[in-house]
Design a protein around this motif. Structure first.
Motif, PDB file in Angstrom:
ATOM      1  N   TYR A  71     -33.633  -5.760  19.106  1.00 47.84           N
ATOM      2  CA  TYR A  71     -32.514  -5.666  18.168  1.00 47.84           C
ATOM      3  C   TYR A  71     -32.773  -4.723  16.998  1.00 47.84           C
ATOM      4  O   TYR A  71     -31.942  -4.598  16.117  1.00 47.84           O
ATOM      5  N   HIS A 155     -32.381 -14.131  21.743  1.00 49.87           N
ATOM      6  CA  HIS A 155     -31.087 -14.413  21.134  1.00 49.87           C
ATOM      7  C   HIS A 155     -30.783 -13.365  20.070  1.00 49.87           C
ATOM      8  O   HIS A 155     -31.645 -12.999  19.275  1.00 49.87           O
ATOM      9  N   SER A 157     -30.037 -12.496  17.001  1.00 49.47           N
ATOM     10  CA  SER A 157     -30.013 -13.034  15.635  1.00 49.47           C
ATOM     11  C   SER A 157     -31.233 -12.503  14.899  1.00 49.47           C
ATOM     12  O   SER A 157     -32.177 -12.008  15.524  1.00 49.47           O
TER      13      SER A 157
END
Length: 357
Positions: A71, A155, A157
């Motif tokens: 990410y 995930h 986040s």
């Protein structure tokens, strides 16, 4: 803003048993390719920044599920340390670098690093590595503070663990020779509401492909324009850009898309001190092209930590190259000298920018 707590500012030091310094040719340093013996590491976990440590320079180990890989939570700063004629070590506006790092951290949902960790960690590291600071003309010790998401998880986040690291590299001049740039009309560096004002790693990754296309056409760098209509000049490669039309020095206003460069701010202050007329406003590609055609365009240059000031000799737009005049007493050379004289402690610092290590 991310809430965090600070435990202590005690810095542990593990000295390297060997040194690479005797293998380094300080007269022929490539930018950012040789690294000093030590680095600073500080971990964020359990909701708090832990004690910083200075350790021998080495690879870091990360789990394949670390969120940096998935990410892109990664930010950095660029700084330099300088030695004066008496061997004293100086930094240039380090508190501004700390402030900007935390602005970037907030935008990417990374915990902010406390000032004492940043400044004390940096000065402790520099005192340990002082022999690595080159004294050759135009050389300095480039400093790279950066933060990355080390916490695990697929995930989408923010991570729960991070690393703050400072590495150093003795370096020569970033650019040499004339710089030829291409005004970009298809690709964008950043967008409104995005992360263009942060020093996020992904901003630079996204620049590489358009820049490589420009290099294949015979240019060194890209001039970035706005993401809507590619109508306004915004940045030069990885630098802020200044344009001199007649005797007025113009640069774009900072925004969601444009980095608030420390060298940019310094140039504006020094220009005012020199009595140079400046304007901080949007400037269109059409205005620059028309000024080039009429002879009113006197200078264009990039401004940033690595190069300080990088004069542009030619810009390309829609298949036409526009050459800039070679001036004997350019604003670029004057402003670069004023800044570097402060950085190397060769002149009075009336602005309070110089920081003794």
């Amino acid at each position: 803003m991310i809430i965090m707590e600070v435990q202590t500012n005690k810095i542990s030091i593990e000295r390297s048993k060997t040194t690479k310094i005797n293998e380094v040719d300080f007269d022929n340093l490539k930018f950012g390719s040789v690294y000093t013996d030590h680095m600073l590491v500080c971990d964020y976990k359990d909701g708090a920044w832990q004690n910083p440590s200075i350790i021998p320079y080495q690879p870091i180990s990360l789990d394949p599920a670390a969120k940096i890989f998935h990410y892109g939570q990664s930010i950095f700063e660029g700084m330099k340390a300088y030695k004066d004629a008496d061997g004293q070590t100086w930094l240039f506006r380090p508190l501004d670098n700390h402030k900007r790092l935390n602005i970037s951290a907030e935008r990417l949902a990374i915990p902010e690093i406390p000032e004492e960790f940043f400044i004390e960690g940096l000065t402790t590291l520099l005192n340990l590595e002082k022999d690595w600071i080159p004294t050759q003309a135009g050389s300095s010790l480039y400093i790279r503070p950066f933060m990355l998401a080390s916490g695990k998880g697929f995930h989408a986040s923010p991570a729960d663990e991070y690393k703050f690291i400072i590495c150093c590299a003795p370096s020569g001049s970033y650019f040499s020779g004339k710089v030829k740039v291409l005004i970009e009309e298809k690709y964008s560096r950043s967008a409104n509401g995005g992360v263009g004002y942060a020093k996020a790693g992904g901003n630079y990754a996204g620049q590489f492909y358009p820049t490589q296309l420009a290099i294949k056409k015979g240019y060194n760098q890209v001039i970035w324009t706005d993401d809507n209509n590619h109508e306004y000049i915004e940045e030069a490669g990885a630098m802020n850009i200044f344009i001199r039309i007649n005797d007025t020095l113009i640069t774009g206003p900072t925004s969601d898309r444009i980095l608030d460069g420390i060298t940019r701010k310094s140039i504006l202050d020094i220009a005012a001190d020199e009595g140079i007329k400046t304007e901080v406003r949007k400037i269109t590609v059409a205005e620059v092209v028309e000024a080039a055609k009429s002879g009113a365009l006197k200078e264009m240059f990039g401004a940033g930590t690595a190069a300080v000031v990088s004069p542009i000799s030619t810009f390309g737009y829609r298949g036409v190259d526009y050459e800039l005049p070679e001036l004997e007493n350019s604003y670029a050379s004057l402003l670069k000298k004023r800044i570097t004289d402060i950085q190397y402690n060769r002149a009075e610092d009336n602005f309070g920018w110089r920081y003794k290590v």
